[in-house]
Design a protein around this motif. Structure first.
Motif, mmCIF file in Angstrom:
data_model
loop_
_atom_site.group_PDB
_atom_site.id
_atom_site.type_symbol
_atom_site.label_atom_id
_atom_site.label_comp_id
_atom_site.label_asym_id
_atom_site.label_seq_id
_atom_site.Cartn_x
_atom_site.Cartn_y
_atom_site.Cartn_z
ATOM 1 N N SER A 4 1.095 -20.677 8.411
ATOM 2 C CA SER A 4 0.052 -19.717 8.050
ATOM 3 C C SER A 4 -1.247 -20.254 7.483
ATOM 4 N N PHE A 5 -1.802 -21.323 8.037
ATOM 5 C CA PHE A 5 -3.191 -21.646 7.761
ATOM 6 C C PHE A 5 -3.774 -22.453 8.902
ATOM 7 N N ASP A 6 -5.041 -22.835 8.785
ATOM 8 C CA ASP A 6 -5.743 -23.489 9.891
ATOM 9 C C ASP A 6 -5.792 -22.590 11.113
ATOM 10 N N GLY A 7 -5.742 -21.269 10.912
ATOM 11 C CA GLY A 7 -5.774 -20.379 12.062
ATOM 12 C C GLY A 7 -4.422 -20.220 12.738
ATOM 13 N N PRO A 162 -1.708 -20.523 -5.291
ATOM 14 C CA PRO A 162 -0.763 -20.068 -4.266
ATOM 15 C C PRO A 162 -1.139 -20.543 -2.848
ATOM 16 N N HIS A 163 -1.120 -21.844 -2.656
ATOM 17 C CA HIS A 163 -1.401 -22.444 -1.348
ATOM 18 C C HIS A 163 -0.058 -22.696 -0.661
ATOM 19 N N PRO A 164 0.038 -22.469 0.681
ATOM 20 C CA PRO A 164 1.359 -22.580 1.333
ATOM 21 C C PRO A 164 1.968 -23.970 1.312
ATOM 22 N N SER A 165 1.175 -25.012 1.040
ATOM 23 C CA SER A 165 1.832 -26.330 1.035
ATOM 24 C C SER A 165 1.442 -27.153 -0.196
ATOM 25 N N ILE A 166 1.308 -26.500 -1.315
ATOM 26 C CA ILE A 166 0.928 -27.220 -2.545
ATOM 27 C C ILE A 166 2.023 -28.222 -2.949
ATOM 28 N N LYS A 167 1.602 -29.438 -3.281
ATOM 29 C CA LYS A 167 2.521 -30.493 -3.701
ATOM 30 C C LYS A 167 2.568 -30.560 -5.228
ATOM 31 N N PRO A 168 3.710 -31.026 -5.785
ATOM 32 C CA PRO A 168 3.844 -30.988 -7.252
ATOM 33 C C PRO A 168 2.991 -32.029 -7.979
ATOM 34 N N ASP A 189 -9.458 -36.792 -1.158
ATOM 35 C CA ASP A 189 -8.449 -36.007 -0.429
ATOM 36 C C ASP A 189 -9.193 -35.202 0.625
ATOM 37 N N PRO A 190 -9.144 -35.650 1.893
ATOM 38 C CA PRO A 190 -9.925 -34.968 2.935
ATOM 39 C C PRO A 190 -9.312 -33.655 3.391
ATOM 40 N N PHE A 191 -8.113 -33.335 2.923
ATOM 41 C CA PHE A 191 -7.455 -32.055 3.243
ATOM 42 C C PHE A 191 -6.967 -31.475 1.919
ATOM 43 N N ALA A 192 -7.902 -31.023 1.106
ATOM 44 C CA ALA A 192 -7.621 -30.837 -0.327
ATOM 45 C C ALA A 192 -6.774 -29.611 -0.649
ATOM 46 N N GLY A 193 -6.732 -28.612 0.233
ATOM 47 C CA GLY A 193 -5.867 -27.453 0.001
ATOM 48 C C GLY A 193 -6.090 -26.822 -1.358
ATOM 49 N N SER A 194 -5.034 -26.785 -2.154
ATOM 50 C CA SER A 194 -5.091 -26.154 -3.477
ATOM 51 C C SER A 194 -5.898 -26.961 -4.485
ATOM 52 N N GLY A 195 -6.247 -28.190 -4.123
ATOM 53 C CA GLY A 195 -6.935 -29.067 -5.085
ATOM 54 C C GLY A 195 -5.956 -29.858 -5.931
ATOM 55 N N SER A 196 -4.678 -29.854 -5.531
ATOM 56 C CA SER A 196 -3.645 -30.485 -6.369
ATOM 57 C C SER A 196 -3.875 -31.987 -6.569
ATOM 58 N N THR A 197 -4.354 -32.684 -5.536
ATOM 59 C CA THR A 197 -4.621 -34.129 -5.698
ATOM 60 C C THR A 197 -5.760 -34.339 -6.686
ATOM 61 N N VAL A 211 -12.208 -32.402 0.241
ATOM 62 C CA VAL A 211 -12.835 -31.676 1.347
ATOM 63 C C VAL A 211 -11.845 -30.605 1.783
ATOM 64 N N GLU A 212 -12.331 -29.394 1.908
ATOM 65 C CA GLU A 212 -11.450 -28.300 2.342
ATOM 66 C C GLU A 212 -12.270 -27.346 3.182
ATOM 67 N N LYS A 213 -11.793 -27.060 4.400
ATOM 68 C CA LYS A 213 -12.611 -26.251 5.312
ATOM 69 C C LYS A 213 -12.416 -24.754 5.124
ATOM 70 N N ASP A 214 -11.314 -24.362 4.531
ATOM 71 C CA ASP A 214 -11.025 -22.934 4.379
ATOM 72 C C ASP A 214 -11.648 -22.437 3.070
ATOM 73 N N GLU A 216 -11.366 -19.741 1.354
ATOM 74 C CA GLU A 216 -10.434 -19.147 0.381
ATOM 75 C C GLU A 216 -9.717 -20.249 -0.414
ATOM 76 N N PHE A 217 -9.271 -21.295 0.293
ATOM 77 C CA PHE A 217 -8.591 -22.401 -0.403
ATOM 78 C C PHE A 217 -9.578 -23.177 -1.277
ATOM 79 N N TYR A 218 -10.798 -23.314 -0.773
ATOM 80 C CA TYR A 218 -11.817 -24.013 -1.568
ATOM 81 C C TYR A 218 -12.034 -23.299 -2.909
HETATM 82 C C1 LIG Z 1 -1.213 -29.565 4.146
HETATM 83 S S1 LIG Z 1 -2.587 -28.742 3.418
HETATM 84 C C2 LIG Z 1 -2.919 -29.739 2.003
HETATM 85 C C3 LIG Z 1 -2.188 -29.298 0.807
HETATM 86 C C4 LIG Z 1 -2.552 -30.044 -0.441
HETATM 87 N N1 LIG Z 1 -2.060 -31.406 -0.400
HETATM 88 C C5 LIG Z 1 -1.963 -29.312 -1.643
HETATM 89 O O1 LIG Z 1 -1.099 -29.846 -2.334
HETATM 90 O O2 LIG Z 1 -2.401 -28.177 -1.869
HETATM 91 C C6 LIG Z 1 -3.918 -29.138 4.484
HETATM 92 C C7 LIG Z 1 -5.234 -28.480 4.141
HETATM 93 O O3 LIG Z 1 -6.227 -29.072 4.969
HETATM 94 C C8 LIG Z 1 -7.177 -28.077 5.328
HETATM 95 N N2 LIG Z 1 -7.852 -28.559 6.554
HETATM 96 C C9 LIG Z 1 -7.362 -28.594 7.810
HETATM 97 N N3 LIG Z 1 -8.251 -29.157 8.652
HETATM 98 C C10 LIG Z 1 -9.325 -29.514 7.900
HETATM 99 C C11 LIG Z 1 -10.554 -30.148 8.210
HETATM 100 N N4 LIG Z 1 -10.843 -30.514 9.441
HETATM 101 N N5 LIG Z 1 -11.416 -30.389 7.191
HETATM 102 C C12 LIG Z 1 -11.100 -30.017 5.921
HETATM 103 N N6 LIG Z 1 -9.953 -29.392 5.587
HETATM 104 C C13 LIG Z 1 -9.077 -29.145 6.560
HETATM 105 C C14 LIG Z 1 -6.336 -26.819 5.494
HETATM 106 O O4 LIG Z 1 -7.118 -25.653 5.334
HETATM 107 C C15 LIG Z 1 -5.286 -26.986 4.385
HETATM 108 O O5 LIG Z 1 -5.670 -26.320 3.204
#
Ligand SMILES: C[S@@+](CC[C@H](N)C(=O)[O-])C[C@H]1O[C@@H](n2cnc3c(N)ncnc32)[C@H](O)[C@@H]1O
Length: 247
Positions: A4-7, A162-168, A189-197, A211-214, A216-218
């Protein structure tokens, strides 16, 4: 192919085994990581390390793509955690083969560890020039270890972010601390999601960029980072003693 993310909408499990069985999908994974690895190599300093979360079914493809892109493979971190992968009986014949499971139930996650090659003759010289090339020890007696006993992300962290793949935090704080051997530099963290890193970096008082493209997650990350960073202030005593830079 996360839930349920990235479309994507959440797919019926098993997701990774489907990719694993399809040569075209495997090629797509390889091409993605090869192209991405080239970009990552461009911005890392010589000796800079990268941790990439993977799955046992695809980590071989990730590894060959990263090597081809110019990285050195430096091993794999085993994060113990109960996953949704495997352990199922043969589909449609569950009763007939009730004592069988097709692949093992996943109890760990591989985090590939890669390094941009050092530019100097020795690691010591590279450390002096770039502050990179090695991993930070937890203490004089304890190097960073490649087995990290972990668990599902605690409820309090999932409620904050509440991100679907947040790491501890307990796991990420260890990785972040190890990434900068002299406690200097910037964590990306180029896929920052919840910002946990980034929260883990904040906890260690290290500089970081996400970096986070979504959108809502940003926005979630902007709100969550300080709140995750202030959880468990006494966690991991080696960070208390060594991680914090002088204020
Ligand atoms: C697996 S999750 C990361 C979860 C993160 N480690 C955490 O603990 O919350 C991947 C994230 O990368 C973002 N994402 C996917 N493609 C991206 C892109 N091209 N540029 C920036 N963010 C991207 C998604 O929206 C998603 O939030």
């Amino acid at each position: 192919m996360p839930p349920s993310f990235d479309g994507h909408t959440r797919q019926a499990l098993p997701r990774f085994s489907v990719i694993n069985d399809d040569p075209k999908e495997r090629e797509n994974v390889y091409t993605f990581f090869y192209n991405w690895g080239k970009e990552a190599l461009r911005i890392l300093v010589p000796g800079g390390h990268m941790f990439i979360a993977s799955t046992p079914l695809l980590s071989d493809i990730l590894s060959s793509a990263m090597r081809k892109a110019g990285f050195e493979r430096r091993g794999e971190i085993i994060r113990t955690v109960s996953t949704l992968r495997g352990g199922d009986r043969p589909k449609g014949s569950e009763t007939e083969f009730s004592d069988v499971s097709v692949i093992p139930k996943g109890m760990w996650e591989p985090w590939g560890l890669y390094r941009k090659p050092i530019s100097e003759k020795t690691v010591a010289e590279n450390l002096r020039k770039w502050h990179a090339g090695a991993l930070r020890r937890e203490s004089a007696d304890s190097p960073f270890c490649d087995l990290i006993v972990s668990q599902k992300t605690p409820k309090i962290e999932r409620e904050i972010a509440p991100h679907p793949s947040i790491k501890p935090q307990s796991f990420l704080r260890k990785l972040v601390f190890a990434s900068l051997p002299l406690g200097e530099g910037v964590i990306l963290d180029p896929f920052a999601g919840s910002g946990s890193t980034l929260a883990a970096a904040e906890f260690c008082n290290l500089d970081s960029i996400g970096v986070e493209k979504d959108r809502e997650f940003y926005l979630m990350a902007a709100n969550s980072i300080p709140r995750l960073a202030e959880l468990y202030p006494m966690q991991l005593s080696f960070i208390q003693q060594k991680g914090k830079k002088a204020e």
